[in-house]
Design a protein around this motif. Sequence first.
Motif, short mmCIF file in Angstrom:
data_model
loop_
_atom_site.label_atom_id
_atom_site.label_comp_id
_atom_site.label_asym_id
_atom_site.label_seq_id
_atom_site.Cartn_x
_atom_site.Cartn_y
_atom_site.Cartn_z
N TYR A 137 0.84 -1.19 0.00
CA TYR A 137 0.00 0.00 0.00
C TYR A 137 0.88 1.25 0.00
O TYR A 137 1.71 1.41 0.90
N ALA A 138 0.69 2.10 -0.99
CA ALA A 138 1.39 3.39 -1.01
C ALA A 138 0.77 4.30 0.04
O ALA A 138 -0.45 4.28 0.26
N LEU A 139 1.59 5.09 0.71
CA LEU A 139 1.11 6.07 1.68
C LEU A 139 0.88 7.39 0.96
O LEU A 139 1.75 7.84 0.21
N ASN A 140 -0.27 8.01 1.20
CA ASN A 140 -0.64 9.23 0.48
C ASN A 140 -0.61 10.48 1.34
O ASN A 140 -0.61 11.59 0.80
N GLU A 141 -0.62 10.32 2.64
CA GLU A 141 -0.58 11.48 3.54
C GLU A 141 -0.22 11.00 4.93
O GLU A 141 -0.25 9.81 5.21
N GLY A 142 0.14 11.95 5.79
CA GLY A 142 0.39 11.60 7.17
C GLY A 142 1.59 12.28 7.77
O GLY A 142 2.12 13.25 7.22
N LYS A 143 1.99 11.76 8.94
CA LYS A 143 3.12 12.34 9.65
C LYS A 143 3.92 11.25 10.35
O LYS A 143 3.41 10.18 10.67
N LEU A 144 5.16 11.57 10.60
CA LEU A 144 6.12 10.73 11.32
C LEU A 144 6.74 11.61 12.38
O LEU A 144 7.30 12.66 12.07
N THR A 145 6.63 11.21 13.64
CA THR A 145 7.21 11.97 14.74
C THR A 145 8.45 11.24 15.23
O THR A 145 8.40 10.04 15.51
N VAL A 146 9.56 11.98 15.33
CA VAL A 146 10.86 11.41 15.70
C VAL A 146 11.33 12.05 16.99
O VAL A 146 11.39 13.27 17.11
N TYR A 153 15.72 5.56 19.07
CA TYR A 153 14.75 6.47 18.48
C TYR A 153 13.37 6.04 18.96
O TYR A 153 13.11 4.86 19.19
N ILE A 154 12.50 7.02 19.10
CA ILE A 154 11.09 6.76 19.37
C ILE A 154 10.34 7.33 18.17
O ILE A 154 10.35 8.54 17.94
N LEU A 155 9.75 6.43 17.39
CA LEU A 155 9.09 6.82 16.15
C LEU A 155 7.60 6.51 16.26
O LEU A 155 7.21 5.39 16.59
N ASP A 156 6.79 7.51 15.98
CA ASP A 156 5.34 7.34 15.95
C ASP A 156 4.85 7.76 14.57
O ASP A 156 5.17 8.86 14.09
N ILE A 157 4.07 6.89 13.96
CA ILE A 157 3.63 7.06 12.58
C ILE A 157 2.12 7.08 12.55
O ILE A 157 1.46 6.23 13.16
N ASP A 158 1.56 8.03 11.81
CA ASP A 158 0.12 8.11 11.59
C ASP A 158 -0.08 8.55 10.15
O ASP A 158 0.10 9.73 9.83
N CYS A 159 -0.41 7.60 9.28
CA CYS A 159 -0.53 7.88 7.85
C CYS A 159 -1.83 7.32 7.29
O CYS A 159 -2.50 6.51 7.93
N ILE A 160 -2.13 7.71 6.07
CA ILE A 160 -3.27 7.19 5.33
C ILE A 160 -2.73 6.53 4.06
O ILE A 160 -1.92 7.13 3.35
N GLU A 161 -3.17 5.29 3.80
CA GLU A 161 -2.72 4.61 2.58
C GLU A 161 -3.70 4.87 1.44
O GLU A 161 -4.74 5.47 1.63
N HIS A 166 -6.20 3.97 7.71
CA HIS A 166 -5.11 4.43 8.57
C HIS A 166 -4.03 3.36 8.70
O HIS A 166 -4.33 2.18 8.80
N VAL A 167 -2.80 3.83 8.73
CA VAL A 167 -1.64 3.01 9.06
C VAL A 167 -0.96 3.73 10.22
O VAL A 167 -0.57 4.89 10.09
N THR A 168 -0.87 3.07 11.36
CA THR A 168 -0.18 3.66 12.50
C THR A 168 0.91 2.70 12.94
O THR A 168 0.83 1.49 12.71
N ALA A 169 1.92 3.25 13.56
CA ALA A 169 3.01 2.41 14.06
C ALA A 169 3.71 3.12 15.20
O ALA A 169 3.71 4.35 15.28
N HIS A 170 4.33 2.31 16.04
CA HIS A 170 5.20 2.81 17.09
C HIS A 170 6.44 1.93 17.08
O HIS A 170 6.35 0.71 16.98
N TYR A 171 7.59 2.58 17.18
CA TYR A 171 8.86 1.85 17.27
C TYR A 171 9.77 2.59 18.23
O TYR A 171 9.95 3.80 18.11
N LYS A 172 10.31 1.86 19.19
CA LYS A 172 11.35 2.40 20.06
C LYS A 172 12.52 1.43 20.01
O LYS A 172 12.38 0.26 20.35
N GLY A 173 13.66 1.94 19.55
CA GLY A 173 14.84 1.11 19.45
C GLY A 173 15.90 1.79 18.61
O GLY A 173 15.71 2.90 18.11
N PRO A 174 17.02 1.12 18.42
CA PRO A 174 18.09 1.69 17.60
C PRO A 174 17.77 1.56 16.12
O PRO A 174 16.93 0.75 15.72
#
Length: 181
Positions: A137-146, A153-161, A166-174
């Motif tokens: 799925y291609a992402l068409n809009e949204g944001k990535l918080t770093v 890194y603490i990454l929070d993703i909130d996008c629209i495909e 909605h596509v959301t994600a959370h990642y904490k790690g190197p």
Amino acid sequence: MYNFTKSLCVILLLILTFAGCKDDKEIEPKNALMHDGREFEISKGLLIHLGEYPEGESGHVLFLSSDGVKIRESGGHIDSIYGIGHGIYFELISATGNALDEGEYTFDNDFTIEVKTFFDSYVVFNSDFATEDGEYYALNEGKLTVKKDGPNYILDIDCIERNGKHVTAHYKGPLTFYDEE
């Protein structure tokens, strides 16, 4: 009797006071990717420096994936990606060549190549990375918080495909860094 009642009241008051105290530790979300009500584990991240862009900006690929996705490297460079799993991919612009700048990155429909923007991004599920089979799925809009927390890194993703989900994600790690310039 009066002293006994007074002591009992003090003990009850102390019990209620301590029982009412809750642990203020913040619950850390797990490393996961969410899409259409489904949750997918993500366990590792790559940051790939692609080179300098005009005006001193740096192009990067940010790739977060599940454990089944493997990286084959040769001479400190990525040779291939293989395995079966899930991932989310961003091409983005940062002011720094070997790290992501903290802050909010936004989707750039117009390819302005400005700092803290991303474009050509997608998410894949149940993919065989060698044959490129799977849900894409291609992402068409949204944001990535770093954010940074020491080496993590603490990454929070909130996008629209592309289908409007909605596509959301959370990642904490190197993030494993590769300079592919």
